[in-house]
Design a protein around this motif. Structure first.
Motif, PDB file in Angstrom:
ATOM      1  N   MET A   1       0.851  -1.168   0.000  1.00  0.00           N
ATOM      2  CA  MET A   1       0.000   0.000   0.000  1.00  0.00           C
ATOM      3  C   MET A   1       0.899   1.234   0.000  1.00  0.00           C
ATOM      4  O   MET A   1       1.850   1.321   0.775  1.00  0.00           O
ATOM      5  CB  MET A   1      -0.895  -0.019   1.240  1.00  0.00           C
ATOM      6  CG  MET A   1      -1.683   1.231   1.422  1.00  0.00           C
ATOM      7  SD  MET A   1      -2.748   1.379   2.882  1.00  0.00           S
ATOM      8  CE  MET A   1      -2.764  -0.174   3.661  1.00  0.00           C
ATOM      9  N   ASP A   2       0.551   2.193  -0.849  1.00  0.00           N
ATOM     10  CA  ASP A   2       1.352   3.404  -0.899  1.00  0.00           C
ATOM     11  C   ASP A   2       1.014   4.316   0.288  1.00  0.00           C
ATOM     12  O   ASP A   2      -0.055   4.208   0.879  1.00  0.00           O
ATOM     13  CB  ASP A   2       1.148   4.132  -2.238  1.00  0.00           C
ATOM     14  CG  ASP A   2      -0.220   4.748  -2.362  1.00  0.00           C
ATOM     15  OD1 ASP A   2      -0.319   5.968  -2.177  1.00  0.00           O
ATOM     16  OD2 ASP A   2      -1.190   4.012  -2.641  1.00  0.00           O
ATOM     17  N   PRO A   3       1.916   5.199   0.659  1.00  0.00           N
ATOM     18  CA  PRO A   3       1.701   6.052   1.832  1.00  0.00           C
ATOM     19  C   PRO A   3       0.460   6.941   1.735  1.00  0.00           C
ATOM     20  O   PRO A   3      -0.188   7.202   2.747  1.00  0.00           O
ATOM     21  CB  PRO A   3       2.967   6.910   1.897  1.00  0.00           C
ATOM     22  CG  PRO A   3       3.997   6.138   1.157  1.00  0.00           C
ATOM     23  CD  PRO A   3       3.261   5.368   0.107  1.00  0.00           C
ATOM     24  N   LEU A   4       0.119   7.410   0.551  1.00  0.00           N
ATOM     25  CA  LEU A   4      -1.069   8.261   0.420  1.00  0.00           C
ATOM     26  C   LEU A   4      -2.356   7.490   0.705  1.00  0.00           C
ATOM     27  O   LEU A   4      -3.295   8.024   1.300  1.00  0.00           O
ATOM     28  CB  LEU A   4      -1.127   8.900  -0.967  1.00  0.00           C
ATOM     29  CG  LEU A   4      -0.092   9.992  -1.231  1.00  0.00           C
ATOM     30  CD1 LEU A   4      -0.212  10.511  -2.653  1.00  0.00           C
ATOM     31  CD2 LEU A   4      -0.224  11.124  -0.230  1.00  0.00           C
TER      32      LEU A   4
ATOM     33  N   ALA B   1      -4.934   8.274   3.690  1.00  0.00           N
ATOM     34  CA  ALA B   1      -6.362   8.468   3.426  1.00  0.00           C
ATOM     35  C   ALA B   1      -7.207   7.585   4.338  1.00  0.00           C
ATOM     36  O   ALA B   1      -8.247   8.016   4.857  1.00  0.00           O
ATOM     37  CB  ALA B   1      -6.673   8.176   1.959  1.00  0.00           C
ATOM     38  N   ILE B   2      -6.759   6.357   4.545  1.00  0.00           N
ATOM     39  CA  ILE B   2      -7.490   5.430   5.421  1.00  0.00           C
ATOM     40  C   ILE B   2      -7.475   5.933   6.861  1.00  0.00           C
ATOM     41  O   ILE B   2      -8.525   6.013   7.516  1.00  0.00           O
ATOM     42  CB  ILE B   2      -6.904   4.010   5.307  1.00  0.00           C
ATOM     43  CG1 ILE B   2      -7.210   3.428   3.919  1.00  0.00           C
ATOM     44  CG2 ILE B   2      -7.434   3.106   6.409  1.00  0.00           C
ATOM     45  CD1 ILE B   2      -6.471   2.147   3.599  1.00  0.00           C
ATOM     46  N   VAL B   3      -6.305   6.297   7.354  1.00  0.00           N
ATOM     47  CA  VAL B   3      -6.193   6.792   8.730  1.00  0.00           C
ATOM     48  C   VAL B   3      -6.947   8.111   8.885  1.00  0.00           C
ATOM     49  O   VAL B   3      -7.679   8.315   9.854  1.00  0.00           O
ATOM     50  CB  VAL B   3      -4.711   6.954   9.139  1.00  0.00           C
ATOM     51  CG1 VAL B   3      -4.581   7.676  10.472  1.00  0.00           C
ATOM     52  CG2 VAL B   3      -4.038   5.594   9.204  1.00  0.00           C
ATOM     53  N   GLY B   4      -6.796   8.986   7.917  1.00  0.00           N
ATOM     54  CA  GLY B   4      -7.504  10.271   7.968  1.00  0.00           C
ATOM     55  C   GLY B   4      -9.002  10.097   7.959  1.00  0.00           C
ATOM     56  O   GLY B   4      -9.725  10.798   8.678  1.00  0.00           O
TER      57      GLY B   4
ATOM     58  N   GLY C   1     -12.255   6.744   3.345  1.00  0.00           N
ATOM     59  CA  GLY C   1     -10.954   7.273   2.957  1.00  0.00           C
ATOM     60  C   GLY C   1     -10.309   6.451   1.857  1.00  0.00           C
ATOM     61  O   GLY C   1      -9.725   6.990   0.918  1.00  0.00           O
ATOM     62  N   PHE C   2     -10.453   5.130   1.955  1.00  0.00           N
ATOM     63  CA  PHE C   2      -9.895   4.248   0.921  1.00  0.00           C
ATOM     64  C   PHE C   2     -10.586   4.471  -0.417  1.00  0.00           C
ATOM     65  O   PHE C   2      -9.939   4.605  -1.452  1.00  0.00           O
ATOM     66  CB  PHE C   2     -10.029   2.787   1.344  1.00  0.00           C
ATOM     67  CG  PHE C   2      -9.570   1.817   0.296  1.00  0.00           C
ATOM     68  CD1 PHE C   2      -8.216   1.636   0.067  1.00  0.00           C
ATOM     69  CD2 PHE C   2     -10.480   1.117  -0.464  1.00  0.00           C
ATOM     70  CE1 PHE C   2      -7.779   0.740  -0.917  1.00  0.00           C
ATOM     71  CE2 PHE C   2     -10.050   0.236  -1.450  1.00  0.00           C
ATOM     72  CZ  PHE C   2      -8.696   0.052  -1.677  1.00  0.00           C
TER      73      PHE C   2
ATOM     74  N   LEU D   1      -9.219   6.031  -4.170  1.00  0.00           N
ATOM     75  CA  LEU D   1      -9.322   5.382  -5.473  1.00  0.00           C
ATOM     76  C   LEU D   1      -9.637   6.381  -6.574  1.00  0.00           C
ATOM     77  O   LEU D   1      -9.260   6.179  -7.741  1.00  0.00           O
ATOM     78  CB  LEU D   1     -10.412   4.300  -5.455  1.00  0.00           C
ATOM     79  CG  LEU D   1     -10.154   3.076  -4.575  1.00  0.00           C
ATOM     80  CD1 LEU D   1     -11.367   2.159  -4.608  1.00  0.00           C
ATOM     81  CD2 LEU D   1      -8.899   2.345  -5.014  1.00  0.00           C
ATOM     82  N   PHE D   2     -10.328   7.453  -6.214  1.00  0.00           N
ATOM     83  CA  PHE D   2     -10.761   8.428  -7.219  1.00  0.00           C
ATOM     84  C   PHE D   2      -9.910   9.681  -7.265  1.00  0.00           C
ATOM     85  O   PHE D   2     -10.036  10.481  -8.181  1.00  0.00           O
ATOM     86  CB  PHE D   2     -12.225   8.797  -6.979  1.00  0.00           C
ATOM     87  CG  PHE D   2     -13.150   7.634  -7.173  1.00  0.00           C
ATOM     88  CD1 PHE D   2     -13.468   7.183  -8.446  1.00  0.00           C
ATOM     89  CD2 PHE D   2     -13.671   6.958  -6.084  1.00  0.00           C
ATOM     90  CE1 PHE D   2     -14.304   6.108  -8.636  1.00  0.00           C
ATOM     91  CE2 PHE D   2     -14.513   5.873  -6.256  1.00  0.00           C
ATOM     92  CZ  PHE D   2     -14.830   5.438  -7.551  1.00  0.00           C
ATOM     93  N   PHE D   3      -9.050   9.892  -6.254  1.00  0.00           N
ATOM     94  CA  PHE D   3      -8.254  11.117  -6.226  1.00  0.00           C
ATOM     95  C   PHE D   3      -6.780  10.828  -6.100  1.00  0.00           C
ATOM     96  O   PHE D   3      -6.298   9.958  -5.580  1.00  0.00           O
ATOM     97  CB  PHE D   3      -8.697  12.041  -5.082  1.00  0.00           C
ATOM     98  CG  PHE D   3     -10.123  12.450  -5.200  1.00  0.00           C
ATOM     99  CD1 PHE D   3     -10.507  13.399  -6.135  1.00  0.00           C
ATOM    100  CD2 PHE D   3     -11.092  11.881  -4.389  1.00  0.00           C
ATOM    101  CE1 PHE D   3     -11.827  13.783  -6.242  1.00  0.00           C
ATOM    102  CE2 PHE D   3     -12.417  12.263  -4.489  1.00  0.00           C
ATOM    103  CZ  PHE D   3     -12.796  13.217  -5.425  1.00  0.00           C
TER     104      PHE D   3
END
Length: 95
Positions: free
Chosen positions: A1-4, A8-11, A88-89, A93-95
């Motif tokens: 999984m990439d850092p972004l 996004a998941i944590v955010g 967030g996930f 996927l869209f951004f």
């Protein structure tokens, strides 16, 4: 999984947990009870009509009022965090 994606998941999880009390209060589920004329009052009225004049103990309205008055339980916090993380996930996927 990439850092972004991880961010996004944590955010999403943290943001959803932080926003839940604000959203509940804005909807009218407050520590003092259901606010008159609010969305919560309309939901409670509809639930009472559907249930023959009373709001069911342990139902959705009761759970929302409990969370508005006392805060989210550990289980509710975990559920809200899970939904926020999923959001967030999906947003990633869209951004």
């Amino acid at each position: 999984m990439d850092p972004l994606t991880g961010a996004a998941i944590v955010g999403g999880a943290v943001g959803a947990v932080a926003a839940a009390p604000v959203v509940l209060g804005a909807a009218g589920f407050t520590a003092a009870g259901v606010a008159a004329g609010s969305v919560a009052a309309k939901v409670m009225s509809a639930a009472a009509v559907a249930n023959g004049g009373a709001v069911a103990a342990g139902g959705a309205v009761a759970a929302l009022q409990s969370a508005g008055a006392a805060g989210l339980s550990m289980a509710a916090t975990a559920a809200v965090a899970g939904v926020g993380a999923a959001g967030g996930f999906v947003a990633r996927l869209f951004f």
